[in-house]
Design a protein around this motif. Structure first.
Motif, PDB file in Angstrom:
ATOM      1  N   ILE A  78       0.832  -1.203   0.000  1.00 24.27           N
ATOM      2  CA  ILE A  78       0.000   0.000   0.000  1.00 24.27           C
ATOM      3  C   ILE A  78       0.869   1.256   0.000  1.00 24.27           C
ATOM      4  CG2 ILE A  78      -1.607   1.373   1.395  1.00 24.27           C
ATOM      5  CD1 ILE A  78      -2.893  -1.284   2.264  1.00 24.27           C
ATOM      6  N   ASN A  81       2.181   2.705  -3.326  1.00 22.00           N
ATOM      7  CA  ASN A  81       1.244   3.087  -4.377  1.00 22.00           C
ATOM      8  C   ASN A  81       0.434   4.318  -3.976  1.00 22.00           C
ATOM      9  OD1 ASN A  81       1.169   0.754  -6.564  1.00 22.00           O
ATOM     10  ND2 ASN A  81       1.453  -0.203  -4.568  1.00 22.00           N
ATOM     11  N   ASP A  83      -2.329   5.382  -6.057  1.00 19.43           N
ATOM     12  CA  ASP A  83      -3.701   5.229  -6.552  1.00 19.43           C
ATOM     13  C   ASP A  83      -4.405   4.173  -5.713  1.00 19.43           C
ATOM     14  OD1 ASP A  83      -3.388   7.069  -8.711  1.00 19.43           O
ATOM     15  OD2 ASP A  83      -2.276   5.531  -9.811  1.00 19.43           O
ATOM     16  N   ILE A  84      -5.287   4.614  -4.820  1.00 15.78           N
ATOM     17  CA  ILE A  84      -5.937   3.719  -3.872  1.00 15.78           C
ATOM     18  C   ILE A  84      -7.437   4.016  -3.814  1.00 15.78           C
ATOM     19  CG2 ILE A  84      -6.017   2.919  -1.474  1.00 15.78           C
ATOM     20  CD1 ILE A  84      -3.158   3.999  -1.137  1.00 15.78           C
ATOM     21  N   ILE A 110      -5.706  -1.055  -5.491  1.00 11.31           N
ATOM     22  CA  ILE A 110      -4.586  -0.156  -5.753  1.00 11.31           C
ATOM     23  C   ILE A 110      -4.096  -0.331  -7.189  1.00 11.31           C
ATOM     24  CG2 ILE A 110      -3.857  -0.098  -3.336  1.00 11.31           C
ATOM     25  CD1 ILE A 110      -1.666  -2.023  -3.945  1.00 11.31           C
ATOM     26  N   SER A 114      -7.521   1.588 -10.653  1.00  5.44           N
ATOM     27  CA  SER A 114      -8.463   1.894  -9.569  1.00  5.44           C
ATOM     28  C   SER A 114      -9.116   3.258  -9.767  1.00  5.44           C
ATOM     29  CB  SER A 114      -7.750   1.843  -8.214  1.00  5.44           C
ATOM     30  OG  SER A 114      -6.826   2.907  -8.078  1.00  5.44           O
ATOM     31  N   ALA A 130      -6.043   3.672   3.939  1.00  4.00           N
ATOM     32  CA  ALA A 130      -5.937   2.265   3.556  1.00  4.00           C
ATOM     33  C   ALA A 130      -5.269   1.434   4.654  1.00  4.00           C
ATOM     34  CB  ALA A 130      -5.164   2.131   2.253  1.00  4.00           C
TER      35      ALA A 130
END
Length: 274
Positions: A78, A81, A83-84, A110, A114, A130
């Motif tokens: 997590i 990244n 983009d979640i 992710i 997403s 997240a």
């Protein structure tokens, strides 16, 4: 105005396809042609790893001088990244009207794909949000399945699949992967135990309360034979749900030192975005 097609498809999946999953899975064992079609449509290029819940874990993992609990595998991915998206609710538990585990703890998605997930399914989230979701799932007694899962791109009608990674928080009663025993082996091989994880059973501590059997292993690894608890280690995925159900310490999860780096690097490769 007509709503986008993915809205209709997601609602159809929620109401109908989820309830047909065992029947769909069972036919993959009976028809080679059907198996190839289902694999192509729902599981092509999948690679999925089971990560145990950290409650009742008896040993930390040491890696390059640091200590990690198993969930740190997920948290490390997590953190890498930006983009979640966090799903508004769990599709499986909502569809199954789960009474034992929280329905509002949904999957985490992710990767660049997403960003295409509509807001009625999930909301864009920060890394901190997240990580907090993972902690909530741990506290609720859920185990984690992380990997590239084509079925998610199908029911949400988003592409490309190689730009999306799914982190599921699974309960033993409702998880989509309860269909695992019903699927053909060529498909189930895509769901793997975390490298270095093993389930240990101390018969001397077992009180035969049978709660581990009542919780129902998602992979049917536990059974009662000759009035004794039996574990099929060949199909056990080390999810840790049976460990959480045992109040006497008869079931434990153990780890080797390789578990962190190997999986994090492999999952990085799965996204194919670097």
């Amino acid at each position: 105005m007509r709503r986008p097609r993915f809205v209709d498809l997601s609602r159809f999946t929620l109401k109908y396809i989820f309830n047909w999953r065992f029947w769909i899975a069972e036919i993959t064992k009976k028809s080679n042609t059907y198996k190839k079609v289902v694999d192509k449509m729902l599981f092509e290029d999948d690679e999925i790893v089971v990560v145990p819940n950290t409650i009742n874990v008896n040993k930390k993992i040491e890696s390059e001088g640091s200590e990690f609990l198993p969930t740190e595998v997920i948290k490390e991915v997590i953190k890498r990244n930006k983009d979640i998206v966090i799903m508004n609710s769990c599709l499986c538990r909502t569809s199954n009207k789960c009474q034992d585990y929280p329905r509002d703890i949904g999957c985490i998605f992710i990767g660049p794909t997403s960003k295409k997930i509509p807001e009625h399914i999930g909301k864009k989230a920060t890394v901190e949000e997240a990580l907090a979701q993972v902690d909530r799932a741990d506290a609720a007694g859920l185990s984690h399945i992380i990997g590239r899962n084509k079925i998610d791109t199908v029911w949400m009608n988003i592409r490309p699949g190689k730009g999306l990674l799914t982190i599921c928080h699974c309960c033993p009663c409702c998880c989509l992967w309860k269909v695992y025993p019903n699927l053909d082996n060529s498909i189930t091989d895509k769901l793997e135990k975390l490298d270095g994880v093993s389930l240990k059973f101390d018969e001397s501590k077992c009180k035969m309360c049978k709660k581990c059997l009542k919780e129902r292993c998602m992979f049917n690894a536990l059974s009662l034979k000759d009035d004794e608890i039996s574990i099929d280690y060949d199909i056990c995925k080390g999810c840790g749900l049976c460990v959480n159900s045992c109040k006497f310490g008869a079931l434990t999860i153990e780890y080797t030192n390789e578990a962190i780096d190997n999986v994090v690097n492999r999952i990085d490769d799965l996204l194919e975005i670097r």
